[in-house]
Scaffold this active site. Sequence first.
Site, PDB file in Angstrom:
ATOM      1  N   LYS A  22       5.666   0.124  -0.629  1.00  0.00           N
ATOM      2  CA  LYS A  22       5.114   1.212  -1.625  1.00  0.00           C
ATOM      3  C   LYS A  22       3.551   1.061  -1.954  1.00  0.00           C
ATOM      4  CE  LYS A  22       5.574   1.342  -5.895  1.00  0.00           C
ATOM      5  NZ  LYS A  22       4.585   1.874  -6.876  1.00  0.00           N
ATOM      6  N   ASN A  23       3.102  -0.011  -2.497  1.00  0.00           N
ATOM      7  CA  ASN A  23       1.705   0.057  -2.822  1.00  0.00           C
ATOM      8  C   ASN A  23       0.721   0.084  -1.703  1.00  0.00           C
ATOM      9  OD1 ASN A  23       2.873   0.367  -5.228  1.00  0.00           O
ATOM     10  ND2 ASN A  23       2.523  -1.685  -6.011  1.00  0.00           N
ATOM     11  N   ARG A  93       1.136   7.238 -10.572  1.00  0.00           N
ATOM     12  CA  ARG A  93      -0.250   6.586 -10.797  1.00  0.00           C
ATOM     13  C   ARG A  93      -1.075   6.849  -9.486  1.00  0.00           C
ATOM     14  NH1 ARG A  93      -2.414   5.623 -15.170  1.00  0.00           N
ATOM     15  NH2 ARG A  93      -4.149   4.313 -15.009  1.00  0.00           N
ATOM     16  N   CYS A 117       4.068   4.468 -14.333  1.00  0.00           N
ATOM     17  CA  CYS A 117       4.825   3.696 -15.308  1.00  0.00           C
ATOM     18  C   CYS A 117       4.295   3.331 -16.600  1.00  0.00           C
ATOM     19  CB  CYS A 117       4.995   2.376 -14.626  1.00  0.00           C
ATOM     20  SG  CYS A 117       6.634   2.670 -13.286  1.00  0.00           S
ATOM     21  N   ARG A 122      -3.494   2.164 -19.703  1.00  0.00           N
ATOM     22  CA  ARG A 122      -3.777   2.047 -18.472  1.00  0.00           C
ATOM     23  C   ARG A 122      -5.257   2.695 -18.043  1.00  0.00           C
ATOM     24  NH1 ARG A 122       1.471   2.602 -14.502  1.00  0.00           N
ATOM     25  NH2 ARG A 122      -0.257   1.438 -13.094  1.00  0.00           N
ATOM     26  N   PRO A 123      -6.367   2.183 -18.404  1.00  0.00           N
ATOM     27  CA  PRO A 123      -7.542   2.765 -18.424  1.00  0.00           C
ATOM     28  C   PRO A 123      -8.011   2.807 -16.857  1.00  0.00           C
ATOM     29  CG  PRO A 123      -7.987   0.363 -19.077  1.00  0.00           C
ATOM     30  CD  PRO A 123      -6.588   0.693 -19.054  1.00  0.00           C
ATOM     31  N   ILE A 124      -9.076   3.798 -16.528  1.00  0.00           N
ATOM     32  CA  ILE A 124      -9.531   3.998 -15.244  1.00  0.00           C
ATOM     33  C   ILE A 124     -11.172   3.606 -15.124  1.00  0.00           C
ATOM     34  CG2 ILE A 124      -7.550   5.056 -14.176  1.00  0.00           C
ATOM     35  CD1 ILE A 124      -9.349   7.576 -14.166  1.00  0.00           C
ATOM     36  N   ASP A 125     -11.613   2.834 -16.440  1.00  0.00           N
ATOM     37  CA  ASP A 125     -13.088   3.043 -16.533  1.00  0.00           C
ATOM     38  C   ASP A 125     -13.551   2.089 -15.032  1.00  0.00           C
ATOM     39  OD1 ASP A 125     -11.359   0.635 -17.660  1.00  0.00           O
ATOM     40  OD2 ASP A 125     -13.453  -0.282 -17.762  1.00  0.00           O
ATOM     41  N   GLN A 126     -12.982   1.191 -14.619  1.00  0.00           N
ATOM     42  CA  GLN A 126     -13.459   0.486 -13.357  1.00  0.00           C
ATOM     43  C   GLN A 126     -13.759   1.331 -12.110  1.00  0.00           C
ATOM     44  OE1 GLN A 126     -15.109  -2.719 -13.969  1.00  0.00           O
ATOM     45  NE2 GLN A 126     -14.355  -1.741 -15.972  1.00  0.00           N
ATOM     46  N   ASP A 305       4.541  -7.282 -10.952  1.00  0.00           N
ATOM     47  CA  ASP A 305       5.706  -6.296 -10.382  1.00  0.00           C
ATOM     48  C   ASP A 305       7.067  -7.121 -10.327  1.00  0.00           C
ATOM     49  OD1 ASP A 305       3.965  -4.240 -10.751  1.00  0.00           O
ATOM     50  OD2 ASP A 305       3.456  -4.122  -8.850  1.00  0.00           O
ATOM     51  N   ARG A 397      11.925   5.423  -6.954  1.00  0.00           N
ATOM     52  CA  ARG A 397      10.490   5.777  -6.780  1.00  0.00           C
ATOM     53  C   ARG A 397      10.074   4.678  -5.814  1.00  0.00           C
ATOM     54  NH1 ARG A 397       6.505   4.848 -11.320  1.00  0.00           N
ATOM     55  NH2 ARG A 397       5.371   4.899  -9.630  1.00  0.00           N
TER      56      ARG A 397
HETATM   57  C1  EPZ Z   1      -1.136  -1.433  -9.352  1.00  0.00           C
HETATM   58  O1  EPZ Z   1      -1.495  -0.720 -10.267  1.00  0.00           O
HETATM   59  C2  EPZ Z   1       0.186  -1.284  -9.089  1.00  0.00           C
HETATM   60  N1  EPZ Z   1       0.290   0.222  -8.646  1.00  0.00           N
HETATM   61  C3  EPZ Z   1       1.213  -1.870 -10.115  1.00  0.00           C
HETATM   62  O2  EPZ Z   1       2.400  -1.815  -9.457  1.00  0.00           O
HETATM   63  C4  EPZ Z   1       0.934  -3.217 -10.343  1.00  0.00           C
HETATM   64  O3  EPZ Z   1       1.679  -3.608 -11.471  1.00  0.00           O
HETATM   65  C5  EPZ Z   1      -0.405  -3.332 -10.521  1.00  0.00           C
HETATM   66  O4  EPZ Z   1      -1.494  -2.693  -9.662  1.00  0.00           O
HETATM   67  C6  EPZ Z   1      -1.136  -4.924 -10.883  1.00  0.00           C
HETATM   68  O5  EPZ Z   1      -0.645  -5.603  -9.748  1.00  0.00           O
HETATM   69  C7  EPZ Z   1       0.125   0.909  -7.581  1.00  0.00           C
HETATM   70  O6  EPZ Z   1      -0.284  -0.085  -6.575  1.00  0.00           O
HETATM   71  C8  EPZ Z   1       0.318   2.025  -7.314  1.00  0.00           C
HETATM   72  P1  EPZ Z   1      -4.593  -2.589 -11.759  1.00  0.00           P
HETATM   73  P2  EPZ Z   1      -3.018  -0.343 -10.824  1.00  0.00           P
HETATM   74  O7  EPZ Z   1      -5.867  -1.304 -11.820  1.00  0.00           O
HETATM   75  O8  EPZ Z   1      -3.682  -0.226  -9.863  1.00  0.00           O
HETATM   76  C9  EPZ Z   1      -6.588  -3.059 -16.198  1.00  0.00           C
HETATM   77  C10 EPZ Z   1       4.666  -1.003  -9.369  1.00  0.00           C
HETATM   78  O9  EPZ Z   1       5.746  -1.261 -10.099  1.00  0.00           O
HETATM   79  N2  EPZ Z   1      -7.704  -2.049 -15.677  1.00  0.00           N
HETATM   80  O10 EPZ Z   1      -4.555  -3.646 -11.015  1.00  0.00           O
HETATM   81  O11 EPZ Z   1      -2.804   0.622 -11.744  1.00  0.00           O
HETATM   82  C11 EPZ Z   1      -5.442  -2.705 -16.651  1.00  0.00           C
HETATM   83  O12 EPZ Z   1      -5.341  -2.144 -17.728  1.00  0.00           O
HETATM   84  C12 EPZ Z   1       3.283  -0.734 -10.008  1.00  0.00           C
HETATM   85  O13 EPZ Z   1       4.863  -0.787  -8.100  1.00  0.00           O
HETATM   86  C13 EPZ Z   1      -8.646  -1.758 -16.505  1.00  0.00           C
HETATM   87  O14 EPZ Z   1      -9.102  -2.321 -17.640  1.00  0.00           O
HETATM   88  O15 EPZ Z   1      -3.265  -1.732 -11.718  1.00  0.00           O
HETATM   89  C14 EPZ Z   1      -4.615  -3.845 -16.380  1.00  0.00           C
HETATM   90  O16 EPZ Z   1      -4.358  -4.706 -17.377  1.00  0.00           O
HETATM   91  C15 EPZ Z   1       3.536  -0.588 -11.420  1.00  0.00           C
HETATM   92  N3  EPZ Z   1      -9.799  -0.811 -16.052  1.00  0.00           N
HETATM   93  C16 EPZ Z   1      -5.319  -4.618 -15.090  1.00  0.00           C
HETATM   94  O17 EPZ Z   1      -6.645  -3.966 -15.363  1.00  0.00           O
HETATM   95  C17 EPZ Z   1      -9.351  -0.037 -14.886  1.00  0.00           C
HETATM   96  O18 EPZ Z   1     -10.167   0.673 -14.538  1.00  0.00           O
HETATM   97  C18 EPZ Z   1      -4.577  -4.616 -13.672  1.00  0.00           C
HETATM   98  O19 EPZ Z   1      -4.558  -3.011 -13.521  1.00  0.00           O
HETATM   99  C19 EPZ Z   1      -8.335  -0.382 -14.064  1.00  0.00           C
HETATM  100  C20 EPZ Z   1      -7.454  -1.316 -14.550  1.00  0.00           C
END
Ligand code: EPZ
Length: 427
Positions: A22-23, A93, A117, A122-126, A305, A397
């Site tokens: 999926k991812n 997402r 979810c 869930r910030p997207i600052d990065q 996950d 999903r």
């Molecule tokens: C991906 O989410 C996956 N989703 C999630 O799987 C998974 O839990 C997660 O990666 C971690 O492995 C998809 O691939 C669609 P991250 P993502 O950005 O990309 C922080 C599932 O069940 N962060 O790696 O949204 C954030 O808050 C789903 O299949 C920032 O601070 O996760 C978190 O603590 C649910 N700023 C950490 O980083 C940012 O700009 C990891 O988030 C981005 C993230």
Amino acid sequence: MEKYIIEGGHRLHGEVEISGAKNAVVAIIPATILAKDRCVIENVPNISDVSILLHILQDLGAKVSYLGKNTVEIDTSHITEPVVPYESSRHLRASYYFLGAFLGRFNQAHVSPPGGCNFGVRPIDQHIKGFEALGASVSTDYGFIHATAEELYGSHIYLDVVSVGATINIMLAAVKAKGLTILENAAKEPHIVDLANFLNSMGADIRGAGTDVIKIHGVDVLRGTSYSIIPDQIEAGTYMTIAAAAGGDVLIKNVIPKHLESITDKLLQAGVSVTEYDDAIRIIRSKPLKKVNVKTMPHPGFPTDMQPQMTTLLAIAEGTSIVTEGVWDNRFKYVDELRRMGAHIQVDGKVAVVEGVPQLTAAPVKAVDLRAGAAVLQAALCATGISEVEDIHYIERGYEDVVEKLQKIGCSIKKVPISSPTLSQAQ
Ligand code: EPZ
């Protein structure tokens, strides 16, 4: 609206085939936009996140057709407007990957912030930091994120947190930028490598995916390609914990055992027999489970996950296990559901103390998100009695043909309309 009716307590035997990841596919579908051409993608899981993304592409003007149950042809040459409104983006997402893909093709993107979810903030600052480093201006108004650039230029980007989404989005935006992008502290998940392989098969020049430094030499043109998605690490892991929880002997086929090592390690510690083959993994559980401590981390650590499914397994292990969530702030919401099935779990912030009980008992439960849904499903499969699981759209999903796959290994599970009587009444 439908629900699952599950009669728990059956030992499991047989084989289950794992679907495409999926991812990975939720990044690769938006990435087809970069080609302005025709792509054929194989091993596409038939799950609702995929249908939503394909509908978004069709709304944008792409031609999408299924060549087989799991093979999709996508022609993105007629897309002209880099816009995804809230009505489309709110469902998942991964809709934020349209930001990177549009930027890469059009030098602009207008996408409403994504749903998905709910694990707390869930910030997207990065992601935004990466787009800006490549030369884009990013702003938010009227519910849209706007990212625009005259031209994108390669840059040196250091992620403050290891983020899957930011790594993917920056790769998508940088792949056609002028010059070299170096992305440090990148995520290393298998789906990052799969996306890089997909983009390279379109003519991109990406090296180092799967390590924490990714180097992207921008290219002028990307072309259409044929590509097969890797097997789903988390779906495979979920069937591993389901087999371990219910007990029995299950062969899980079409997997990459290397991707499952952190899960395999914890199951071995819990007393489960795990045998690796080239592209399959066999789970045998005949003895009581033992306590294990688990902390989730970015890959190659234990995946967040899989945390709900592992916690649910430990709920029936002998002794007290400690589960620490190292990625998300609030990923223990499903524990209330497990408690209603007799689990003894205390949660304090990002730590769960799991005091194993000999047996869970059936209850009406609901999925509170995708993996939480997998966890309550697993709990119902090993509990005594008949459980009902509601809000199963979360589970669907991310898990293809989950009812059929579980039935094939001996689970008693049915999908019925919400108003239907329970399994015993229905028989
Ligand atoms: C991906 O989410 C996956 N989703 C999630 O799987 C998974 O839990 C997660 O990666 C971690 O492995 C998809 O691939 C669609 P991250 P993502 O950005 O990309 C922080 C599932 O069940 N962060 O790696 O949204 C954030 O808050 C789903 O299949 C920032 O601070 O996760 C978190 O603590 C649910 N700023 C950490 O980083 C940012 O700009 C990891 O988030 C981005 C993230």
